[in-house]
Design an enzyme around this catalytic site. Structure first.
Site, PDB file in Angstrom:
ATOM      1  N   ARG A 138       0.694 -13.135  12.101  1.00 43.75           N
ATOM      2  CA  ARG A 138      -0.479 -13.583  10.809  1.00 43.75           C
ATOM      3  C   ARG A 138      -1.673 -12.556  10.979  1.00 43.75           C
ATOM      4  O   ARG A 138      -2.847 -13.010  10.544  1.00 43.75           O
ATOM      5  CB  ARG A 138      -0.636 -14.894  11.221  1.00 43.75           C
ATOM      6  N   CYS A 157      -8.438  -0.312  -4.077  1.00 41.78           N
ATOM      7  CA  CYS A 157      -7.108   0.426  -4.100  1.00 41.78           C
ATOM      8  C   CYS A 157      -6.412  -0.069  -2.897  1.00 41.78           C
ATOM      9  O   CYS A 157      -5.285  -0.438  -3.031  1.00 41.78           O
ATOM     10  CB  CYS A 157      -7.218   1.726  -4.266  1.00 41.78           C
ATOM     11  N   ARG A 177      -2.318  -0.440  -3.849  1.00 43.30           N
ATOM     12  CA  ARG A 177      -1.937  -0.558  -5.085  1.00 43.30           C
ATOM     13  C   ARG A 177      -1.863   0.662  -5.945  1.00 43.30           C
ATOM     14  O   ARG A 177      -1.024   0.808  -6.990  1.00 43.30           O
ATOM     15  CB  ARG A 177      -2.787  -1.687  -6.067  1.00 43.30           C
ATOM     16  N   HIS A 218       0.412   8.733  -7.852  1.00 43.85           N
ATOM     17  CA  HIS A 218       0.476   9.437  -8.867  1.00 43.85           C
ATOM     18  C   HIS A 218      -0.490  10.921  -8.701  1.00 43.85           C
ATOM     19  O   HIS A 218      -1.273  11.031  -7.763  1.00 43.85           O
ATOM     20  CB  HIS A 218      -0.290   8.875 -10.051  1.00 43.85           C
TER      21      HIS A 218
END
Length: 276
Positions: A138, A157, A177, A218
């Site tokens: 955890r 991000c 992300r 990207h």
């Protein structure tokens, strides 16, 4: 060729050759001239870096290790959301007139929460568990707090870290992300690798594996020629990462305690725009 070079090359080659354009979609990011900044992307990229074997600094372009570490300490050690505490200008575009980026990044790591053992912020809880609860599954941080998103200048991000101790090795998963491959990929990899080294050292552990999970990896349309030039270069061996072994308190680290030795690399050789 360093492992970081090989991973970066593989990722970028796949994005350029096999990725998906977001042209025609309602993208958020724009170039400084106001035009939309489109990307070619891949979803769900997972990269693994064994820090026991080498430090993941690219040689296809220089990484400025002390600048990387300045930013990660600004977030994780200072727990600051004010660019005036950073000393670099990479966050200036998102700061208000007072230098604040709102309830983002370091702000979230500094919020204290109640546990059975007492009150801890997220960083101190990680350090506590590495000292007292190494078998725990955890040991995590998360700065993507939905209730505060409206008060953040930029949604995080790189938003979560999961730490795991196996025997005497500290491993971690970095969840991200969104990843601009040219502007931020190896920068993020190096700074979180350095963070893992720091946490390992002050906890009496060895640095193990960093796993980097990228939801949307990207390359911006105007960056593709620069990436192609980078991929055409000769890559070199990974440098040797040095961290001052005498620092035994996470809050005593500063950028001066780190260096890359035998670092042979290329300069980027290009100026490039950053989409915002």
């Amino acid at each position: 060729m360093s492992n970081a070079d090989a991973i970066f090359t593989d990722n970028c080659r796949k994005i350029i050759d096999e990725g998906f354009w977001d042209k025609g979609q309602a993208v958020r990011a724009k170039w400084p001239d106001g035009s939309f900044a489109y990307t070619k992307k891949l979803f769900g990229v997972v990269n693994r870096y064994n820090l026991a074997e080498e430090f993941p600094a690219m040689t296809l372009r220089r990484v400025y290790i002390r600048n990387c570490i300045s930013e990660i300490l600004w977030i994780w050690q200072k727990k600051s959301n004010n660019v005036r505490d950073l000393g670099l200008h990479i966050w200036d575009a998102w700061a208000d007139e007072n230098g604040s980026i709102g309830k983002a990044y370091g702000y979230q790591l500094g919020v204290k929460h109640k546990y059975s053992e007492g009150m801890f912020d997220q960083v101190d809880r990680v350090l506590y568990d590495l000292a007292h609860n190494r078998a725990s599954r955890r040991i995590m941080t998360n700065i993507y707090v939905h209730g505060d998103l409206s008060e953040m200048a930029l949604y995080p991000c790189a938003y979560s870290m999961t730490f795991n101790v196996t025997e005497n090795r500290l491993n971690a998963i970095l969840n991200q992300r969104s990843q601009d491959m040219l502007a931020a990929n190896n920068w993020n990899v190096c700074q979180y690798a350095a963070l893992l080294h720091m946490f390992a050292q002050v906890s009496g552990l060895e640095a193990g594996e960093l796993v980097h999970v990228i939801a949307d990896a990207h390359i911006y349309d105007r960056h593709i020629p620069i990436i192609e030039d980078m991929l055409s270069r000769e890559a070199y061996s990974a440098p040797v990462f040095r961290i001052d072994p005498d620092v035994d308190d996470f809050y005593n680290f500063s950028p001066k305690h780190f260096s890359l030795e035998n670092y042979r690399c290329h300069e980027l050789g290009h100026t490039f725009e950053v989409a915002t």
